[in-house]
Motif scaffolding. Sequence first.
Motif, short mmCIF file in Angstrom:
data_model
loop_
_atom_site.label_atom_id
_atom_site.label_comp_id
_atom_site.label_asym_id
_atom_site.label_seq_id
_atom_site.Cartn_x
_atom_site.Cartn_y
_atom_site.Cartn_z
N ARG A 1 26.91 -52.20 -18.75
CA ARG A 1 28.41 -51.46 -18.89
C ARG A 1 27.97 -50.13 -19.67
NH1 ARG A 1 33.79 -53.84 -21.61
NH2 ARG A 1 35.06 -51.51 -21.44
N ALA A 2 27.10 -50.30 -20.71
CA ALA A 2 26.75 -49.19 -21.50
C ALA A 2 26.11 -48.15 -20.86
CB ALA A 2 26.18 -49.59 -22.67
N ALA A 3 24.99 -48.68 -20.10
CA ALA A 3 24.06 -47.77 -19.33
C ALA A 3 25.05 -47.08 -18.24
CB ALA A 3 23.17 -48.55 -18.56
N GLU A 4 25.87 -47.73 -17.62
CA GLU A 4 26.68 -47.06 -16.59
C GLU A 4 27.71 -45.90 -17.15
OE1 GLU A 4 30.40 -48.34 -13.63
OE2 GLU A 4 29.08 -49.88 -14.57
N THR A 5 28.08 -46.19 -18.52
CA THR A 5 28.92 -45.31 -18.96
C THR A 5 28.33 -44.25 -19.60
OG1 THR A 5 30.31 -47.21 -19.94
CG2 THR A 5 30.57 -45.11 -20.98
N LEU A 6 26.89 -44.34 -19.85
CA LEU A 6 26.10 -43.21 -20.37
C LEU A 6 25.78 -42.24 -19.29
CD1 LEU A 6 23.29 -43.31 -23.02
CD2 LEU A 6 23.10 -41.95 -20.63
N ARG A 7 25.53 -43.09 -18.02
CA ARG A 7 25.23 -42.22 -16.99
C ARG A 7 26.23 -41.35 -16.48
NH1 ARG A 7 23.10 -47.27 -15.20
NH2 ARG A 7 20.94 -47.60 -15.20
N ALA A 8 27.55 -41.75 -16.57
CA ALA A 8 28.67 -40.79 -16.16
C ALA A 8 29.03 -39.99 -17.18
CB ALA A 8 29.92 -42.00 -16.09
#
Length: 321
Positions: A57-64
């Motif tokens: 979830r953190a990775a997805e949020t950072l990418r966005a």
Amino acid sequence: MKRILVTGGAGFIGSHAVDAFIQDGYEVLVIDDLSSGSDANLNPKARFECTSIDSARAAETLRAFRPEAIFHYAAQIDVRKSAADPVLDAQLNIINSLRLLELGLNNGLAYFAFASSGGAIYGEPQSGPQDETHPERPCSPYGVAKLSIDKYLASFHHYRGLKSCSMRFSNVYGPRQNGKGEAGVVALMIGQGLKGQPLRVNGKGEQTRDFVYVKDLARAARLILRHQPQGVLNLGTGIETSIAQLAHILQERFAVPPGISHAPAIHGEQFRSVLDSTLAKKVIDWEPVTRLGHGLQETTDWFSSLAPAAPRPQKHIRVSQ
């Protein structure tokens, strides 16, 4: 730069940095799993994701979000826990930091600031105050982990062009510090004082620390973002205060029974720690401005506001430093 990611932004030091960035008009994303932080510390104008920094979830949020700068405060901060389980400490403080770096570089990251440690990295002073050229002799796995990321950041700058700053803090105190468990000595003593208990000192209390106020560090974060220095910066006061001196100052504040409750000295505890921040003054025009007496007054007022029914009267601190 407009978009800033702050890991540990619901924690003690990180939340004050978030407040400073919001005040300056930045768009701020906070990632914090609230394992030691609190949602009460969150700035309502910051975007918040409640998750650990190594999660999908953190990775997805950072990418966005695609942060242009990351201020990395999230960490396992307990020195004793690092000694008891160095593998876990390395996972949380080294591997997770490297994953964050890689993820950031793959998604537009241009600047990285890391919450490092002065005392834990330099060890006992050969001379004091310790500047950035002092030998690095960490005694704990926690200090080794902090130094490892400092060195990784230097290599990332060399091989991949990432600008970064390792913020080597002295002993931080102030509002929002965790007063439970293995926390900073100021928060622990204030918690004892609010209960009307004698203040507890390990050993004779002759060990010294360099106490820097958290809001001074928030101002340092603001200046680091503005100037984007490369390398290591000490952030401390250059003033040593013994633990016994600290206890006497807070005794007056809480009017607790005279005398100090002495506990056994902690084996392997560092005896002295004091940082020279001359380089920070030169590079980012930062120096601490909060005197210890004033900072302790604001800190005890904050803790008192959480426990208004304190059993004993309190006095204003009258100490100049």
